[in-house]
Each structure stands twice: as structure tokens, then as C-alpha cells.
Design a protein around this motif. Sequence first.
Motif, mmCIF file in Angstrom:
data_model
loop_
_atom_site.group_PDB
_atom_site.id
_atom_site.type_symbol
_atom_site.label_atom_id
_atom_site.label_comp_id
_atom_site.label_asym_id
_atom_site.label_seq_id
_atom_site.Cartn_x
_atom_site.Cartn_y
_atom_site.Cartn_z
ATOM 1 N N PRO A 42 1.597 67.215 11.416
ATOM 2 C CA PRO A 42 2.396 66.201 10.710
ATOM 3 C C PRO A 42 1.902 64.769 10.888
ATOM 4 C CG PRO A 42 3.837 67.827 11.696
ATOM 5 C CD PRO A 42 2.463 68.139 12.187
ATOM 6 N N ARG A 43 1.462 64.411 12.098
ATOM 7 C CA ARG A 43 1.011 63.040 12.353
ATOM 8 C C ARG A 43 -0.193 62.704 11.486
ATOM 9 N NH1 ARG A 43 -2.907 61.853 15.739
ATOM 10 N NH2 ARG A 43 -2.695 63.909 16.713
ATOM 11 N N ILE A 44 -1.176 63.598 11.437
ATOM 12 C CA ILE A 44 -2.361 63.369 10.607
ATOM 13 C C ILE A 44 -1.998 63.444 9.134
ATOM 14 C CG2 ILE A 44 -4.601 64.319 9.949
ATOM 15 C CD1 ILE A 44 -5.010 65.141 12.838
ATOM 16 N N ALA A 45 -1.108 64.370 8.770
ATOM 17 C CA ALA A 45 -0.719 64.532 7.368
ATOM 18 C C ALA A 45 -0.131 63.252 6.802
ATOM 19 C CB ALA A 45 0.280 65.677 7.225
ATOM 20 N N ALA A 46 0.777 62.616 7.540
ATOM 21 C CA ALA A 46 1.415 61.388 7.051
ATOM 22 C C ALA A 46 0.392 60.275 6.877
ATOM 23 C CB ALA A 46 2.517 60.960 8.017
ATOM 24 N N ALA A 47 -0.491 60.103 7.869
ATOM 25 C CA ALA A 47 -1.503 59.046 7.786
ATOM 26 C C ALA A 47 -2.493 59.316 6.658
ATOM 27 C CB ALA A 47 -2.231 58.928 9.121
ATOM 28 N N LEU A 48 -2.910 60.584 6.507
ATOM 29 C CA LEU A 48 -3.856 60.929 5.442
ATOM 30 C C LEU A 48 -3.231 60.728 4.072
ATOM 31 C CD1 LEU A 48 -6.542 62.082 4.488
ATOM 32 C CD2 LEU A 48 -5.620 64.390 4.850
ATOM 33 N N ALA A 49 -1.967 61.116 3.912
ATOM 34 C CA ALA A 49 -1.295 60.969 2.620
ATOM 35 C C ALA A 49 -1.194 59.501 2.217
ATOM 36 C CB ALA A 49 0.094 61.590 2.688
ATOM 37 N N MET A 50 -0.832 58.629 3.153
ATOM 38 C CA MET A 50 -0.720 57.204 2.829
ATOM 39 C C MET A 50 -2.091 56.611 2.501
ATOM 40 S SD MET A 50 2.443 56.738 2.835
ATOM 41 C CE MET A 50 2.430 54.964 2.547
ATOM 42 N N THR A 51 -3.126 57.066 3.206
ATOM 43 C CA THR A 51 -4.480 56.587 2.927
ATOM 44 C C THR A 51 -4.931 57.027 1.542
ATOM 45 O OG1 THR A 51 -5.034 56.687 5.286
ATOM 46 C CG2 THR A 51 -6.873 56.644 3.723
ATOM 47 N N LEU A 52 -4.688 58.296 1.194
ATOM 48 C CA LEU A 52 -5.053 58.787 -0.139
ATOM 49 C C LEU A 52 -4.291 58.048 -1.230
ATOM 50 C CD1 LEU A 52 -5.152 62.617 0.641
ATOM 51 C CD2 LEU A 52 -7.113 61.169 0.071
ATOM 52 N N HIS A 53 -3.015 57.719 -0.963
ATOM 53 C CA HIS A 53 -2.236 56.963 -1.947
ATOM 54 C C HIS A 53 -2.868 55.606 -2.208
ATOM 55 C CE1 HIS A 53 1.101 55.003 -3.979
ATOM 56 N NE2 HIS A 53 1.009 54.029 -3.083
ATOM 57 N N GLU A 54 -3.288 54.919 -1.153
ATOM 58 C CA GLU A 54 -3.901 53.599 -1.332
ATOM 59 C C GLU A 54 -5.235 53.695 -2.047
ATOM 60 O OE1 GLU A 54 -2.480 50.702 -0.802
ATOM 61 O OE2 GLU A 54 -0.690 51.727 -0.083
ATOM 62 N N LEU A 55 -6.017 54.734 -1.728
ATOM 63 C CA LEU A 55 -7.284 54.936 -2.423
ATOM 64 C C LEU A 55 -7.044 55.154 -3.914
ATOM 65 C CD1 LEU A 55 -9.104 57.266 0.124
ATOM 66 C CD2 LEU A 55 -9.820 54.961 -0.519
ATOM 67 N N CYS A 56 -6.036 55.951 -4.233
ATOM 68 C CA CYS A 56 -5.716 56.232 -5.633
ATOM 69 C C CYS A 56 -5.237 54.977 -6.349
ATOM 70 C CB CYS A 56 -4.656 57.328 -5.687
ATOM 71 S SG CYS A 56 -4.440 58.047 -7.322
ATOM 72 N N THR A 57 -4.381 54.208 -5.692
ATOM 73 C CA THR A 57 -3.872 52.957 -6.280
ATOM 74 C C THR A 57 -5.000 51.990 -6.562
ATOM 75 O OG1 THR A 57 -1.749 53.198 -5.146
ATOM 76 C CG2 THR A 57 -2.331 50.994 -5.910
#
Length: 328
Positions: A223-238
Motif C-alpha cells: 500500500p505505501r508504494i502503491a499510493a506514492a506510485l499512483a500520485m506520481t503517475l497522476h502527475e506524469l499524466c497531467t
Amino acid sequence: MSQRATEQESEITYAQFKALANSIPNLAWMARPDGWIFWYNDRWYEYTGTTPEEMAGWGWQSVHHPDVLPKMLERWTHAIQHGEFFQMIFPLRGADGLYRPFLTRIEPLRENGAIVGWYGTNTDVTEQERDRERLQLLIHELNHRVKNTLATVHSIALHSLRELKQNSVELFENRLLALAAVHDVLTRENWTKARVDELVRTAIAPAGQENFDVSGASVDVCPRIAAALAMTLHELCTNAVRHGSLSAPNGRVAVEWSIDAKARTPKLHLVWRECGGPPIAPPSVKGFGMRLIEKTLASEAGARIAVEFPCEGFRCEMDIPLGVEVLK
């Protein structure tokens, strides 16, 4: 009624009482006014593996856990002296040598106001105690996650709204939606893990999955890595939609990942590669989105993040340490 009939009725009544007491799943017993136990039901002997001779009087102390016995005796003695109802959970040793928690309830038996005896039951509450411990663990875990989530929301709000711009509210709202989306993914897995491919597809969905080329190994992250990875991917997409390849009609993004299991600590190697967009250059001032990309996974998971701005399009590489237990 004759004396013989009365005796027969008493015998039948006692026989019925024994049958009833031996049919219940609880351990049951009776004691004199001073606490001396003179009778147990069959369940008691079956569970403890003892004999009537061993248990008579105060012999029951031998199946109590020595660490808990003094407290139990203190409370039981107090109940006897004051004629009070007794209730307590404590462990009893079974015939197999294992201690299990039992809820013990003892009621005084009164005649004309005077205590003429005690009757007690011991109910196995092993499953209930396990459920209680699991619930307490879940409460602590929930409390921890809520605090972490609030800290993340606070950080997002602080940086998204520090300098109010025309789209600040939209950026803040989208970041919260991305955080909620990864929580949905984790909830489906009971907050034990998340699949990388699901995190990627969830993050890129708002930008249109048809604009992406996605490929990678089947791997789960905590979960810890999942949350950080998801937010990073969101910023990359934005950033890709606003400034990068997806701001152009023919722009595309490739997202690829693999597992490096040969290293001392296995790593998830993920590459975000854009092409077909407008010319790009390193920003003179890094905004919150870029800082989030470079620092979130680094601080939360000890990842190595490398960003490049070649002429063909923005590129980001991540090496995220994984525990062996998360590899699928």
C-alpha cells in the motif's frame, strides 16, 4: 404424597438436572457458600482432562494460568465475602496443555436472603477474543492510514493552492480524485497490495487509454508504494496532457515496467516515455507537480527517480525497491 414418591421425584429432578447440565456446551459447576466446589459437569472434565478427585474443593486452581490466578483469586474471594456476582475472562488449560480464554460467570444462590451456594459457567471465547484483537488491529491500522491520508491531503492542498492560479482548484481536485482512486484499488485488495498494471491504467484513464502503450510484468506492490506510485503517475499524466506529448494531436506515451530480481533488493523498473509532442526543455522553475514526481517515491519508498528532457519527448525512469514478499 408419600415419602417414597417424594424421593423418586427428587431423584428424577436431579437426573434431569444432570442431563441438562451435561448437554450444554459450557463448562459448569456448583460450590458451597464458602466457594468449595463439589460438582462439575462432564464438559469440565472433558476439557481439562482431570478427575473429580483432582478438582474437588479448590483443586481447580491447577488448570488456571499462574500469571492470572492471583488476580482471579482476589476477585473471587471478594465476591464470596460480599455475596456479589462474579464475571471475568481468564485462560483455562485444556487436556492438550493449551490455555484458552473463557468467560466465567458466577451467580450466588440465595434462600431467604442467605447465600446457600454458587453456580458458575465457563464459556470458551477464543474466537471472540481473536475477533476483538483483529478489530483492535484494524482500528489502529485505520487510524494510521487516516492520519497518513490527511497528511497527504494537507501537503497537496498546501502546494496546490499556495499560489492561486486559474486552474489551481482543478489541479487540487484532480489530485484528490487520484488519491481516492488508489484507495479504491487498495480497498478491493483489503489494503494488502495493489497490482502495478491496475495502478497504471487507473492513472491514465482520464487522458484516454487509447493514447498509451502499456506493457509490463505481473507484480504487486504494498500500500505505501502503491499510493506514492499512483500520485506520481497522476502527475506524469497531467503534465503530459498540459505540456507534453498528449497536448499534441499525434502524441503518445509508452509506459513499461519490469522486475530486476537479480539485485540484492528486487526492484520495480518503470519507464514513462513520451513522443510526438511539441518541443520541450527543462523548466526554469520546478512546479509542485514536478517536485512531486521527483520526490514522492524517493521519500516514501527509497526509489531512484531520473527525469530527462530529450528532443523526442519527456522521459522518466523509476527504480523502486521491493520486498521479496510482494513479487508475484
